[in-house]
Design an enzyme around this catalytic site. Structure first.
Site, PDB file in Angstrom:
ATOM      1  N   THR A 133       0.826  -1.203   0.000  1.00 48.99           N
ATOM      2  CA  THR A 133       0.000   0.000   0.000  1.00 48.99           C
ATOM      3  C   THR A 133       0.865   1.261   0.000  1.00 48.99           C
ATOM      4  O   THR A 133       2.013   1.232   0.455  1.00 48.99           O
ATOM      5  CB  THR A 133      -0.885  -0.010   1.268  1.00 48.99           C
ATOM      6  OG1 THR A 133      -1.449   1.271   1.461  1.00 48.99           O
ATOM      7  CG2 THR A 133      -0.073  -0.331   2.516  1.00 48.99           C
ATOM      8  N   ASP A 134       0.286   2.375  -0.451  1.00 48.21           N
ATOM      9  CA  ASP A 134       0.996   3.662  -0.367  1.00 48.21           C
ATOM     10  C   ASP A 134       1.006   4.201   1.067  1.00 48.21           C
ATOM     11  O   ASP A 134       1.709   5.167   1.360  1.00 48.21           O
ATOM     12  CB  ASP A 134       0.377   4.694  -1.325  1.00 48.21           C
ATOM     13  CG  ASP A 134      -1.077   5.006  -1.030  1.00 48.21           C
ATOM     14  OD1 ASP A 134      -1.687   4.340  -0.168  1.00 48.21           O
ATOM     15  OD2 ASP A 134      -1.619   5.942  -1.669  1.00 48.21           O
ATOM     16  N   GLU A 135       0.223   3.567   1.963  1.00 46.26           N
ATOM     17  CA  GLU A 135       0.134   4.099   3.332  1.00 46.26           C
ATOM     18  C   GLU A 135       1.449   3.944   4.087  1.00 46.26           C
ATOM     19  O   GLU A 135       1.666   4.596   5.104  1.00 46.26           O
ATOM     20  CB  GLU A 135      -1.032   3.437   4.082  1.00 46.26           C
ATOM     21  CG  GLU A 135      -2.336   3.678   3.338  1.00 46.26           C
ATOM     22  CD  GLU A 135      -3.610   3.332   4.099  1.00 46.26           C
ATOM     23  OE1 GLU A 135      -3.592   3.338   5.333  1.00 46.26           O
ATOM     24  OE2 GLU A 135      -4.620   3.071   3.428  1.00 46.26           O
ATOM     25  N   TYR A 158      -1.809  -0.463  10.911  1.00 46.23           N
ATOM     26  CA  TYR A 158      -1.910  -1.165   9.610  1.00 46.23           C
ATOM     27  C   TYR A 158      -0.716  -0.794   8.737  1.00 46.23           C
ATOM     28  O   TYR A 158      -0.016  -1.662   8.206  1.00 46.23           O
ATOM     29  CB  TYR A 158      -3.229  -0.795   8.908  1.00 46.23           C
ATOM     30  CG  TYR A 158      -3.229  -1.129   7.422  1.00 46.23           C
ATOM     31  CD1 TYR A 158      -3.179  -2.454   6.982  1.00 46.23           C
ATOM     32  CD2 TYR A 158      -3.266  -0.120   6.457  1.00 46.23           C
ATOM     33  CE1 TYR A 158      -3.171  -2.765   5.625  1.00 46.23           C
ATOM     34  CE2 TYR A 158      -3.265  -0.419   5.094  1.00 46.23           C
ATOM     35  CZ  TYR A 158      -3.210  -1.744   4.675  1.00 46.23           C
ATOM     36  OH  TYR A 158      -3.201  -2.038   3.339  1.00 46.23           O
ATOM     37  N   LYS A 162       2.362  -3.166   7.308  1.00 49.11           N
ATOM     38  CA  LYS A 162       2.656  -3.353   5.878  1.00 49.11           C
ATOM     39  C   LYS A 162       4.088  -2.895   5.578  1.00 49.11           C
ATOM     40  O   LYS A 162       4.791  -3.515   4.780  1.00 49.11           O
ATOM     41  CB  LYS A 162       1.653  -2.596   5.008  1.00 49.11           C
ATOM     42  CG  LYS A 162       0.249  -3.170   5.012  1.00 49.11           C
ATOM     43  CD  LYS A 162       0.128  -4.575   4.426  1.00 49.11           C
ATOM     44  CE  LYS A 162       0.390  -4.645   2.944  1.00 49.11           C
ATOM     45  NZ  LYS A 162       0.069  -6.009   2.417  1.00 49.11           N
TER      46      LYS A 162
HETATM   47  P1  NAD Z   1      -9.235  -7.737   2.136  1.00 42.18           P
HETATM   48  O1  NAD Z   1      -9.284  -7.442   3.591  1.00 42.18           O
HETATM   49  O2  NAD Z   1     -10.442  -7.517   1.303  1.00 42.18           O
HETATM   50  O3  NAD Z   1      -8.811  -9.270   1.914  1.00 42.18           O
HETATM   51  C1  NAD Z   1      -7.786  -9.879   2.618  1.00 42.18           C
HETATM   52  C2  NAD Z   1      -7.871 -11.387   2.390  1.00 42.18           C
HETATM   53  O4  NAD Z   1      -6.786 -12.005   3.109  1.00 42.18           O
HETATM   54  C3  NAD Z   1      -9.171 -12.014   2.911  1.00 42.18           C
HETATM   55  O5  NAD Z   1      -9.692 -12.912   1.964  1.00 42.18           O
HETATM   56  C4  NAD Z   1      -8.723 -12.737   4.169  1.00 42.18           C
HETATM   57  O6  NAD Z   1      -9.525 -13.891   4.466  1.00 42.18           O
HETATM   58  C5  NAD Z   1      -7.289 -13.109   3.845  1.00 42.18           C
HETATM   59  N1  NAD Z   1      -6.455 -13.286   5.044  1.00 42.18           N
HETATM   60  C6  NAD Z   1      -6.362 -12.431   6.115  1.00 42.18           C
HETATM   61  N2  NAD Z   1      -5.509 -12.948   7.020  1.00 42.18           N
HETATM   62  C7  NAD Z   1      -5.036 -14.115   6.500  1.00 42.18           C
HETATM   63  C8  NAD Z   1      -4.116 -15.085   6.970  1.00 42.18           C
HETATM   64  N3  NAD Z   1      -3.510 -14.972   8.157  1.00 42.18           N
HETATM   65  N4  NAD Z   1      -3.844 -16.153   6.188  1.00 42.18           N
HETATM   66  C9  NAD Z   1      -4.469 -16.296   4.972  1.00 42.18           C
HETATM   67  N5  NAD Z   1      -5.368 -15.422   4.504  1.00 42.18           N
HETATM   68  C10 NAD Z   1      -5.645 -14.337   5.255  1.00 42.18           C
HETATM   69  O7  NAD Z   1      -7.995  -6.919   1.593  1.00 42.18           O
HETATM   70  P2  NAD Z   1      -7.787  -6.232   0.162  1.00 42.18           P
HETATM   71  O8  NAD Z   1      -8.375  -4.875   0.206  1.00 42.18           O
HETATM   72  O9  NAD Z   1      -8.185  -7.179  -0.896  1.00 42.18           O
HETATM   73  O10 NAD Z   1      -6.199  -6.050   0.163  1.00 42.18           O
HETATM   74  C11 NAD Z   1      -5.372  -7.063  -0.390  1.00 42.18           C
HETATM   75  C12 NAD Z   1      -3.920  -6.619  -0.281  1.00 42.18           C
HETATM   76  O11 NAD Z   1      -3.746  -5.403  -0.997  1.00 42.18           O
HETATM   77  C13 NAD Z   1      -3.472  -6.345   1.153  1.00 42.18           C
HETATM   78  O12 NAD Z   1      -2.160  -6.818   1.282  1.00 42.18           O
HETATM   79  C14 NAD Z   1      -3.518  -4.827   1.268  1.00 42.18           C
HETATM   80  O13 NAD Z   1      -2.564  -4.366   2.183  1.00 42.18           O
HETATM   81  C15 NAD Z   1      -3.176  -4.413  -0.151  1.00 42.18           C
HETATM   82  N6  NAD Z   1      -3.734  -3.113  -0.581  1.00 42.18           N
HETATM   83  C16 NAD Z   1      -5.064  -2.834  -0.403  1.00 42.18           C
HETATM   84  C17 NAD Z   1      -5.559  -1.608  -0.868  1.00 42.18           C
HETATM   85  C18 NAD Z   1      -7.027  -1.266  -0.750  1.00 42.18           C
HETATM   86  O14 NAD Z   1      -7.420  -0.136  -1.058  1.00 42.18           O
HETATM   87  N7  NAD Z   1      -7.899  -2.188  -0.342  1.00 42.18           N
HETATM   88  C19 NAD Z   1      -4.705  -0.682  -1.473  1.00 42.18           C
HETATM   89  C20 NAD Z   1      -3.345  -1.016  -1.626  1.00 42.18           C
HETATM   90  C21 NAD Z   1      -2.867  -2.238  -1.181  1.00 42.18           C
HETATM   91  P1  TYD Z   2     -10.818   3.696   4.330  1.00 45.05           P
HETATM   92  O1  TYD Z   2     -11.759   3.211   3.276  1.00 45.05           O
HETATM   93  O2  TYD Z   2     -10.886   3.089   5.683  1.00 45.05           O
HETATM   94  O3  TYD Z   2      -9.349   3.584   3.713  1.00 45.05           O
HETATM   95  P2  TYD Z   2      -7.921   4.147   4.284  1.00 45.05           P
HETATM   96  O4  TYD Z   2      -8.076   4.558   5.689  1.00 45.05           O
HETATM   97  O5  TYD Z   2      -7.058   2.941   4.140  1.00 45.05           O
HETATM   98  O6  TYD Z   2      -7.547   5.261   3.375  1.00 45.05           O
HETATM   99  O7  TYD Z   2     -11.025   5.269   4.495  1.00 45.05           O
HETATM  100  C1  TYD Z   2     -10.881   6.145   3.403  1.00 45.05           C
HETATM  101  C2  TYD Z   2     -11.028   7.559   3.930  1.00 45.05           C
HETATM  102  O8  TYD Z   2     -12.386   7.734   4.379  1.00 45.05           O
HETATM  103  C3  TYD Z   2     -10.151   7.834   5.135  1.00 45.05           C
HETATM  104  O9  TYD Z   2      -9.670   9.182   5.050  1.00 45.05           O
HETATM  105  C4  TYD Z   2     -11.092   7.691   6.326  1.00 45.05           C
HETATM  106  C5  TYD Z   2     -12.432   8.114   5.759  1.00 45.05           C
HETATM  107  N1  TYD Z   2     -13.630   7.445   6.337  1.00 45.05           N
HETATM  108  C6  TYD Z   2     -14.713   8.209   6.761  1.00 45.05           C
HETATM  109  O10 TYD Z   2     -14.701   9.463   6.700  1.00 45.05           O
HETATM  110  N2  TYD Z   2     -15.803   7.571   7.287  1.00 45.05           N
HETATM  111  C7  TYD Z   2     -15.864   6.212   7.390  1.00 45.05           C
HETATM  112  O11 TYD Z   2     -16.879   5.660   7.893  1.00 45.05           O
HETATM  113  C8  TYD Z   2     -14.753   5.427   6.927  1.00 45.05           C
HETATM  114  C9  TYD Z   2     -14.757   3.932   7.024  1.00 45.05           C
HETATM  115  C10 TYD Z   2     -13.649   6.095   6.404  1.00 45.05           C
END
Ligand code: NAD
Ligand code: TYD
Length: 351
Positions: A133-135, A158, A162
């Protein structure tokens, strides 16, 4: 090609597997623990493909993971399994340390031992792709972008977990020679995202007639990318990415949170007007801010565009309409997801 995908029942992992099944002839082994965030229904038709195998496994389970590597003999690993929600990491960081750090370490060790026994050709072509992630870069002010050279400065548990996993993956390349590639992406949105994240949560709350909780002043900025564009970037990075390199992926689509929520309300007014005819924007409610809330994320993705030729297909406007329609049409998936979480406020225990 045989690929292990971890976290393939999650939001992004399932998009990756759906794309692999649709666009390639690869064989996939999905390793997923099926936490609250995992659902095999998210694989759609790919769930029934004879090219997709599944093991319900925790990535911290070394013996189980070794067994999958030994039996499946992958050419590559795409590692997406993670605890992914910032608010949950504030309330309960332990699972983030366990899955994101210890789990990644365990997977790296299993991959290293498997890779060490491959012949020279297999060793050279193997790839461990870590999805991040970019975070990890922390927060930007009004100016500037995250590049691949930006200093790591994670602020939430988080992001720190990461960042830790990124460092481990890098070290396994530098120290042991494991061929890796790392990608760091901005906020994703689209179908099958668990309704704890901003966009799906607001859609669910809007149509249920609940208040739409915007943290703080709603002026935090995120750079939104449609999940299928991310999946396409990931397949490119796996196939064409240079070993040992890092690629940033972003949407070029910066929005304040209040802009996002207002856009959702306006589009929902058109697609599914409320019974009383009042705009959903009347449900917007400003609530106490998230502790340690990062102000702005924005990605410079010149490198992946120039070096690998990645071009995202969706604009924020086209992607958000697709996303809203998907949530309106997929009530059963949403109902199953909401069994584990009913939309209550998370992440306030840090304040
Ligand atoms: P998500 O929470 O939707 O899915 C995570 C999956 O991992 C789930 O299916 C869960 O069951 C599985 N999991 C969790 N713990 C586990 C473990 N111990 N062993 C095996 N499986 C396990 O997450 P996502 O949004 O699909 O993110 C996927 C990846 O991409 C993550 O690594 C996240 O950091 C990264 N990412 C997410 C975003 C975003 O905006 N969602 C952006 C950039 C990077
Ligand atoms: P989120 O989807 O949790 O992603 P991230 O924190 O990883 O960026 O949140 C996106 C943005 O929205 C973040 O600035 C927090 C804000 N947010 C709200 O304002 N209300 C909400 O209920 C949630 C879940 C997030």
């Amino acid at each position: 090609m045989r690929i292990i995908v971890t976290g393939g029942a999650g939001f992004i992992g399932s998009a990756v597997i759906r794309k692999i099944v649709k666009d390639t002839d690869w064989i996939v082994h999905n390793i997923d623990k099926l936490t609250y965030a995992g659902n095999l229904l998210s694989l759609g038709e790919a769930q029934d493909s004879e090219r997709v195998f599944f093991s319900r496994l925790d990535i911290c389970d070394k013996t189980g993971t070794e067994r999958v590597f030994r039996d499946f003999r992958p050419h590559a690993v795409m590692h997406l399994a993670a605890e992914s929600h910032v608010d949950r990491s504030i309330d309960d960081p332990g699972e983030f340390i366990s899955t994101n750090i210890v789990g990644t370490y365990t997977l790296l060790e299993v991959a290293r031992s498997y890779w060490g026994e491959l012949d020279a050709k297999g060793k050279k072509s193997f790839k461990f792709h870590h999805i991040s992630t970019d975070e990890v870069f922390g927060s930007l002010g009004h100016q500037g972008y995250f590049t691949e050279e930006t200093r790591y400065q994670p602020n939430s548990p988080y992001a720190a977990s990461k960042a830790g996993s990124d460092h481990l993956v890098r070290a396994w390349n530098k120290t042991y020679g494991l061929p890796i590639v790392i990608t760091n992406c901005s906020n994703n949105y689209g179908p099958y995202q668990y309704p704890e994240k901003l966009i799906p949560l607001m859609i669910q709350k809007a149509i249920s007639g609940d208040a739409l909780p915007v943290y703080g002043a709603g002026d935090n900025v995120r750079d939104w990318l449609y999940v299928e564009d991310h999946a396409a970037a990931l397949l490119l990075a796996l196939q064409k990415g240079k070993t040992g390199e890092v690629y940033n992926i972003g949407g070029n689509s910066e929005k304040t949170n209040i802009e996002v929520v207002k856009t959702l309300c306006l589009e929902l007014d058109k697609l599914s007007p409320s019974k009383g005819g009042v705009s959903y924007s009347a449900q917007i409610s400003y609530v106490e801010d998230r502790p340690g809330h990062d102000k702005r994320y924005a990605i410079d993705c010149t490198k992946i565009k120039h070096e690998l030729g990645w071009i995202p297909k969706e604009t924020f406007n086209s992607g958000i309409v697709k996303t809203i329609k998907w949530y309106l049409d997929n009530e059963e998936w949403c109902r199953q997801a909401m069994v584990n979480y009913q939309g209550q406020r998370l992440g306030t225990s840090g304040s």
